[in-house]
Design a protein around this motif. Structure first.
Motif, PDB file in Angstrom:
ATOM      1  N   ASP A  29       0.815  -1.207   0.000  1.00 22.76           N
ATOM      2  CA  ASP A  29       0.000   0.000   0.000  1.00 22.76           C
ATOM      3  C   ASP A  29       0.855   1.267   0.000  1.00 22.76           C
ATOM      4  O   ASP A  29       2.043   1.243   0.333  1.00 22.76           O
ATOM      5  CB  ASP A  29      -0.901   0.002   1.236  1.00 22.76           C
ATOM      6  CG  ASP A  29      -1.611  -1.326   1.423  1.00 22.76           C
ATOM      7  OD1 ASP A  29      -2.375  -1.705   0.519  1.00 22.76           O
ATOM      8  OD2 ASP A  29      -1.371  -1.984   2.456  1.00 22.76           O
ATOM      9  N   LEU A  30       0.217   2.380  -0.356  1.00 18.87           N
ATOM     10  CA  LEU A  30       0.832   3.702  -0.223  1.00 18.87           C
ATOM     11  C   LEU A  30      -0.038   4.505   0.735  1.00 18.87           C
ATOM     12  O   LEU A  30      -0.990   5.170   0.333  1.00 18.87           O
ATOM     13  CB  LEU A  30       0.934   4.405  -1.577  1.00 18.87           C
ATOM     14  CG  LEU A  30       1.393   5.871  -1.561  1.00 18.87           C
ATOM     15  CD1 LEU A  30       2.689   6.044  -0.791  1.00 18.87           C
ATOM     16  CD2 LEU A  30       1.518   6.413  -2.971  1.00 18.87           C
ATOM     17  N   LEU A  31       0.272   4.392   2.018  1.00 19.92           N
ATOM     18  CA  LEU A  31      -0.461   5.128   3.043  1.00 19.92           C
ATOM     19  C   LEU A  31       0.326   6.339   3.521  1.00 19.92           C
ATOM     20  O   LEU A  31      -0.243   7.283   4.055  1.00 19.92           O
ATOM     21  CB  LEU A  31      -0.774   4.219   4.236  1.00 19.92           C
ATOM     22  CG  LEU A  31      -1.500   2.904   3.922  1.00 19.92           C
ATOM     23  CD1 LEU A  31      -1.845   2.183   5.216  1.00 19.92           C
ATOM     24  CD2 LEU A  31      -2.741   3.142   3.081  1.00 19.92           C
ATOM     25  N   SER A  32       1.640   6.282   3.328  1.00 24.78           N
ATOM     26  CA  SER A  32       2.543   7.342   3.765  1.00 24.78           C
ATOM     27  C   SER A  32       3.685   7.448   2.770  1.00 24.78           C
ATOM     28  O   SER A  32       4.060   6.456   2.131  1.00 24.78           O
ATOM     29  CB  SER A  32       3.102   7.015   5.158  1.00 24.78           C
ATOM     30  OG  SER A  32       4.225   7.829   5.465  1.00 24.78           O
TER      31      SER A  32
ATOM     32  N   ARG B  99      -9.939   9.888   8.776  1.00 24.05           N
ATOM     33  CA  ARG B  99      -8.995   9.443   9.800  1.00 24.05           C
ATOM     34  C   ARG B  99      -7.951   8.499   9.206  1.00 24.05           C
ATOM     35  O   ARG B  99      -8.285   7.581   8.461  1.00 24.05           O
ATOM     36  CB  ARG B  99      -9.732   8.722  10.928  1.00 24.05           C
ATOM     37  CG  ARG B  99     -10.814   9.544  11.605  1.00 24.05           C
ATOM     38  CD  ARG B  99     -11.300   8.867  12.879  1.00 24.05           C
ATOM     39  NE  ARG B  99     -11.483   7.429  12.692  1.00 24.05           N
ATOM     40  CZ  ARG B  99     -11.144   6.514  13.602  1.00 24.05           C
ATOM     41  NH1 ARG B  99     -10.600   6.891  14.748  1.00 24.05           N
ATOM     42  NH2 ARG B  99     -11.355   5.230  13.372  1.00 24.05           N
ATOM     43  N   HIS B 100      -6.695   8.716   9.576  1.00 20.90           N
ATOM     44  CA  HIS B 100      -5.628   7.827   9.116  1.00 20.90           C
ATOM     45  C   HIS B 100      -5.840   6.409   9.644  1.00 20.90           C
ATOM     46  O   HIS B 100      -5.515   5.432   8.960  1.00 20.90           O
ATOM     47  CB  HIS B 100      -4.269   8.360   9.580  1.00 20.90           C
ATOM     48  CG  HIS B 100      -3.110   7.577   9.051  1.00 20.90           C
ATOM     49  ND1 HIS B 100      -2.721   7.625   7.724  1.00 20.90           N
ATOM     50  CD2 HIS B 100      -2.261   6.703   9.664  1.00 20.90           C
ATOM     51  CE1 HIS B 100      -1.677   6.835   7.544  1.00 20.90           C
ATOM     52  NE2 HIS B 100      -1.384   6.261   8.694  1.00 20.90           N
ATOM     53  N   ALA B 101      -6.403   6.300  10.837  1.00 19.19           N
ATOM     54  CA  ALA B 101      -6.652   4.972  11.406  1.00 19.19           C
ATOM     55  C   ALA B 101      -7.576   4.156  10.506  1.00 19.19           C
ATOM     56  O   ALA B 101      -7.412   2.931  10.378  1.00 19.19           O
ATOM     57  CB  ALA B 101      -7.253   5.102  12.804  1.00 19.19           C
TER      58      ALA B 101
ATOM     59  N   VAL C 200      -5.532   2.836   7.560  1.00 20.99           N
ATOM     60  CA  VAL C 200      -4.744   1.667   7.965  1.00 20.99           C
ATOM     61  C   VAL C 200      -5.638   0.434   8.077  1.00 20.99           C
ATOM     62  O   VAL C 200      -5.261  -0.670   7.666  1.00 20.99           O
ATOM     63  CB  VAL C 200      -4.026   1.948   9.301  1.00 20.99           C
ATOM     64  CG1 VAL C 200      -3.355   0.688   9.841  1.00 20.99           C
ATOM     65  CG2 VAL C 200      -3.002   3.067   9.123  1.00 20.99           C
ATOM     66  N   GLU C 201      -6.835   0.620   8.611  1.00 22.80           N
ATOM     67  CA  GLU C 201      -7.770  -0.499   8.766  1.00 22.80           C
ATOM     68  C   GLU C 201      -8.195  -1.054   7.406  1.00 22.80           C
ATOM     69  O   GLU C 201      -8.263  -2.276   7.215  1.00 22.80           O
ATOM     70  CB  GLU C 201      -8.996  -0.033   9.551  1.00 22.80           C
ATOM     71  CG  GLU C 201     -10.043  -1.106   9.818  1.00 22.80           C
ATOM     72  CD  GLU C 201      -9.649  -2.087  10.916  1.00 22.80           C
ATOM     73  OE1 GLU C 201     -10.477  -2.964  11.234  1.00 22.80           O
ATOM     74  OE2 GLU C 201      -8.530  -1.980  11.453  1.00 22.80           O
ATOM     75  N   LEU C 202      -8.467  -0.177   6.452  1.00 19.71           N
ATOM     76  CA  LEU C 202      -8.849  -0.636   5.117  1.00 19.71           C
ATOM     77  C   LEU C 202      -7.713  -1.439   4.491  1.00 19.71           C
ATOM     78  O   LEU C 202      -7.931  -2.512   3.918  1.00 19.71           O
ATOM     79  CB  LEU C 202      -9.204   0.555   4.230  1.00 19.71           C
ATOM     80  CG  LEU C 202      -9.794   0.196   2.862  1.00 19.71           C
ATOM     81  CD1 LEU C 202     -11.254  -0.228   3.009  1.00 19.71           C
ATOM     82  CD2 LEU C 202      -9.688   1.370   1.890  1.00 19.71           C
ATOM     83  N   ALA C 203      -6.497  -0.929   4.605  1.00 18.83           N
ATOM     84  CA  ALA C 203      -5.343  -1.618   4.024  1.00 18.83           C
ATOM     85  C   ALA C 203      -5.091  -2.965   4.702  1.00 18.83           C
ATOM     86  O   ALA C 203      -4.675  -3.930   4.055  1.00 18.83           O
ATOM     87  CB  ALA C 203      -4.107  -0.731   4.128  1.00 18.83           C
TER      88      ALA C 203
END
Length: 231
Positions: A6-9, A107-109, A112-115
């Motif tokens: 993933d690309l979350l950050s 929300r970033h949380a 993260v949960e989706l990923a």
């Protein structure tokens, strides 16, 4: 080491960021000649937007289409998310239909949960912690303006310590741009992001300074990046 799914950050692609920017520049040149490759041919990418968007949504939708894919735009109210279904269930269900997920979340949380539960790649299209794809696009512009060279250039940020600054701190540190960020004293970036950016700066040779005076930050800068002073 396996590449992140993933690309979350920006931190997820820090080591590959120069190569990603070089590839983006090549794709942009091909598009200008009407020769865009189609690596997404036969693939569908779902785009979930909890918040309104003009530039991010348009960029993703056009980009996916240009690369041969089919964008599928969804709002939270289009999904059972709007009626209480969990993010985990949504991730598992959508992963059976599509080849990738783009998520603009509050929300970033939740990002993260989706990923965590999706079996396909998840791309962060903005949340309360970061806006990584905007910074990739902005770094591409700087790369073009500075003829492919980041080292020796100084960028000034003037604004509060928001999600865009967080990604900018990490992105500039990864590619070697010297950054001076001016923020209000009570609205600076998160300490853990600053720490991660300083670690990347030590590897790239870039400098990172945090100040509270916009004029001091702008002095001697090769480019200015501005945002609201207090969100």
């Amino acid at each position: 080491m396996a590449r992140p799914k993933d690309l979350l950050s920006i931190a997820d692609v820090a080591d590959r960021l120069p190569a990603i920017l070089a590839r983006a520049a090549a794709l942009k040149r091909l598009r200008a000649r009407g020769r865009s490759p189609t690596p997404l041919r036969g693939r569908t990418v779902a785009m979930i937007f909890e918040k309104p968007s003009t530039r991010t949504r348009t960029s993703f939708e056009v980009g996916i289409h240009d690369l041969g894919g089919q964008p599928l735009v969804l709002s939270a109210m289009d999904l059972q998310l709007g009626r209480g279904e969990t993010i985990a269930d949504t991730a598992r269900v959508l992963s059976r239909y599509v080849d990738g997920l783009v998520y603009r979340a509050f929300r970033h949380a939740d990002e993260v949960e989706l990923a965590k539960w999706a079996s396909v790649p998840v791309i962060n299209a903005l949340d309360d912690l970061e806006h990584p794809c905007q910074i990739v696009a902005d770094l591409l512009t700087m790369r073009e303006r500075w003829k492919g060279k980041f080292r020796g250039h100084r960028l000034a940020w003037i604004g509060d310590g928001n999600n865009v600054l967080h990604s900018l701190l990490l992105g500039t540190a990864a590619v070697g741009i010297d950054l001076v960020a001016a923020t209000p004293a009570a609205y600076g970036p998160r300490p853990e992001i600053v720490e991660a950016a300083r670690a990347l700066s030590r590897r790239s040779g870039a400098t990172l300074d945090l100040v509270h005076d916009p004029a001091a930050a702008a002095r001697g800068a090769d480019a200015l990046y501005t945002d609201v002073w207090v969100s």
